[in-house]
Design a protein around this motif. Sequence first.
Motif, mmCIF file in Angstrom:
data_model
loop_
_atom_site.group_PDB
_atom_site.id
_atom_site.type_symbol
_atom_site.label_atom_id
_atom_site.label_comp_id
_atom_site.label_asym_id
_atom_site.label_seq_id
_atom_site.Cartn_x
_atom_site.Cartn_y
_atom_site.Cartn_z
ATOM 1 N N VAL A 35 4.073 -0.125 -9.014
ATOM 2 C CA VAL A 35 2.742 -0.297 -9.596
ATOM 3 C C VAL A 35 2.221 0.926 -10.357
ATOM 4 C CG1 VAL A 35 2.110 -1.999 -7.820
ATOM 5 C CG2 VAL A 35 1.554 0.411 -7.447
ATOM 6 N N SER A 69 2.892 -2.384 -12.370
ATOM 7 C CA SER A 69 2.480 -3.759 -11.998
ATOM 8 C C SER A 69 2.845 -4.793 -13.065
ATOM 9 C CB SER A 69 0.961 -3.832 -11.721
ATOM 10 O OG SER A 69 0.551 -2.853 -10.811
ATOM 11 N N GLY A 73 1.992 -7.078 -8.839
ATOM 12 C CA GLY A 73 1.021 -6.095 -8.372
ATOM 13 C C GLY A 73 1.277 -5.849 -6.897
ATOM 14 N N SER A 194 -3.823 -1.759 -9.491
ATOM 15 C CA SER A 194 -4.038 -2.050 -10.914
ATOM 16 C C SER A 194 -5.505 -2.362 -11.224
ATOM 17 C CB SER A 194 -3.155 -3.211 -11.353
ATOM 18 O OG SER A 194 -3.467 -4.336 -10.560
#
Length: 330
Positions: A35, A69, A73, A194
């Motif tokens: 991510v 991501s 995610g 994110s």
Amino acid sequence: MFKFVATALFAASLAVAYVTPAVAEEPIVIKFSHVVTDDTPKGKGARLFQKLVQERLAGQVKVEVYPNSTLYGDAEELDALQRNEVQMLAPSVSKFDQYTKQLEIFDMPFLFDDLEAVKRFEKRDKSRELLGSMASHGIYGLAFWNNGMKQLSANRELRKPTDARGLAFRIQASNLLEDQFKQVGASALKLPFSQSFKALQSGQVQGTENTWSNLYSQKLNTVQPYITESNHGVLVYMLISNSKFWNALPFGVRTQLEQISDEVTQFVNKEAEAINSKDRESILGSGTSKLVTLSPSERQAWRESMQPLIQKYEPEIGADVIRAAQLVNR
Ligand code: LMR
């Protein structure tokens, strides 16, 4: 008739035997999803892993890296690993709360004096045991990768614990981290990494905690006018794979991948400090955020406000794990 069928089958099998060797065997594909960006400790580790596999196992194994991501995610990546849709991840251990409570040891604020203490802990037998703590969930732990110490950021100056009162902080999915902020009269919202920037920018939350490299690479500093250099906790990852996938690898391939994983672990754990200090300088140089430096007594006040968490979490983490961690401070 029987003779005809047998002859036909024989001819067909010869044809297959003739054709098969010409069809090249497909390499085993390892999708490595994460991510953060490529220029963070984990991002660089994933790329080095890919490069070494390409150099040493070309044609046998192919690593595909999906950073930032772009594939999953952090809310989905662990489920995807269990379904074998990705074969490698390196989530922060805070995200394993749903599988094991023992790894909360790394979330305990002010437990480790510094990153050197964390590294010493990671070499202990207790830590090696923690790598296997999610085996019953089909998760195979290969190594710990460090990012660094976490800092506090907010839209107001956080010098005393009471300064955080009433603010909402974006946190990773960990109950202990939620309690950490409750201890100082703040609230916490578990959000995927994110979404951190948007949540801070929109005012949904007013503060967060993260390492210098995560603050900088997600531009969180541009929406956080104050950063308190608290070094109050640590961000540690566990490099993991799907147990079934890993155990089904040909022995020679698995051995080489484990050797590569050891080399990359050493690289990440060395490089992480340099990346964090460079990103710290970049943030301070950009002028987006005022640095709040705590005096020893101010830092002690934060430590004391969070101290009750050790007793509260001892039953689920285990007194033996806590003791092993306390022993690594010098
Ligand atoms: C976070 O969610 O803040 C971090 O775990 C992100 C990461 O992987 O470094």
